[in-house]
Design an enzyme around this catalytic site. Structure first.
Site, short mmCIF file in Angstrom:
data_model
loop_
_atom_site.label_atom_id
_atom_site.label_comp_id
_atom_site.label_asym_id
_atom_site.label_seq_id
_atom_site.Cartn_x
_atom_site.Cartn_y
_atom_site.Cartn_z
N HIS A 68 -10.64 77.48 -24.60
CA HIS A 68 -9.90 76.67 -23.62
C HIS A 68 -8.49 77.24 -23.40
O HIS A 68 -8.07 77.45 -22.25
CB HIS A 68 -9.82 75.23 -24.12
CG HIS A 68 -9.04 74.31 -23.24
ND1 HIS A 68 -9.61 73.41 -22.39
CD2 HIS A 68 -7.68 74.14 -23.09
CE1 HIS A 68 -8.68 72.74 -21.74
NE2 HIS A 68 -7.49 73.16 -22.15
N GLU A 69 -7.78 77.50 -24.49
CA GLU A 69 -6.42 78.02 -24.37
C GLU A 69 -6.40 79.45 -23.86
O GLU A 69 -5.55 79.83 -23.05
CB GLU A 69 -5.70 77.91 -25.71
CG GLU A 69 -5.48 76.49 -26.21
CD GLU A 69 -4.65 75.65 -25.27
OE1 GLU A 69 -3.86 76.22 -24.48
OE2 GLU A 69 -4.79 74.42 -25.30
N HIS B 268 -6.62 79.61 -20.13
CA HIS B 268 -5.33 79.38 -19.45
C HIS B 268 -4.54 80.68 -19.35
O HIS B 268 -4.00 81.02 -18.29
CB HIS B 268 -4.50 78.35 -20.22
CG HIS B 268 -4.98 76.94 -20.09
ND1 HIS B 268 -5.33 76.37 -18.89
CD2 HIS B 268 -5.13 75.96 -21.03
CE1 HIS B 268 -5.69 75.10 -19.08
NE2 HIS B 268 -5.58 74.84 -20.38
#
Length: 230
Positions: free
Chosen positions: A24-25, A28
């Protein structure tokens, strides 16, 4: 199927949880790089190496505490730094960077659901491999769909809040951004009143319904969430 033992629950939860929050990170950071900001890349955060994303509190203490108190494991990684001024179109691109995280969780939920299906095919001849693969896959689907739904809440600084900010006219966006100070309190209030589950459950359920092996996932979620047997 009977409930899982403590060791079995830890075995099926840890890998899906670690990958859910780290990918998820990393997503980004990857999207920010594509849109002009290399801050995350320079700090080594555009990587699937979990060690680069682990937060001692969010990745270790909170998941462990939640598991001991509720039987469910959940957490977060260190936020990826993004310099919005480096983006090609800062306001628009903020929304795209924000969407990358939940988008990655949706893709991972799809991958885990395919593994559930593959594991189910092995149950008759290779149960020793099929059973853990199915259980880990169901856990991966559940964790990623919850993380996706939670982060898409329109509450800054969650990803959904960033998306709303990027879509609003400048004046309204600036006013909306002031909610960020109270974002955590809003989420905690939703959690304590039971509204958070009420909001997230339909999103999670609908997402699971459209994934492969949805019937297997739905049937085994109670097993995954049941208290560990001694």
């Amino acid at each position: 199927m009977q409930g899982l033992s403590l060791i079995q629950k830890l075995a099926v939860f840890v890998l899906p949880l670690v990958f859910a929050i780290t990918v998820h990170e990393a997503a980004h950071g990857w999207m920010a790089k594509r849109l002009g900001d290399k801050t995350a890349q320079m700090l080594g955060r555009v990587t699937l190496n979990p060690l680069k994303h682990i937060d001692p509190v969010g990745t270790i203490l909170v998941p462990l505490g939640l598991y001991l108190l509720t039987g469910f494991m959940f957490g977060w990684a260190k936020p990826v730094p993004v310099n919005w001024n480096n983006l090609h179109k800062p306001k628009r691109d903020m929304g795209l960077v924000a969407l990358a995280g939940p988008g990655a969780n949706l893709i991972m939920a799809l991958i885990w659901s395919i593994l559930v299906y593959a594991g189910a095919l092995m149950l008759e001849s290779f149960a020793w491999l099929g059973v853990p693969l199915v259980l880990m896959g169901v856990t991966g689907v559940l964790i990623n769909t919850i993380l996706m739904a939670l982060n898409m809440l329109p509450v800054p600084p969650l990803d959904g809040g960033r998306v709303v900010y990027s879509l609003l006219p400048p004046k309204q966006a600036n006013a909306y951004s002031k909610l960020e100070t109270y974002g955590l309190l809003i989420v905690l209030a939703l959690l304590m009143t039971g509204l958070l589950g009420f909001i997230l459950e339909p999103v999670v359920a609908i997402t699971i319904m459209i994934l492969p092996a949805s019937d297997i996932v739905a049937n085994l979620i109670p097993v995954i969430l049941s208290p560990a047997r001694s």
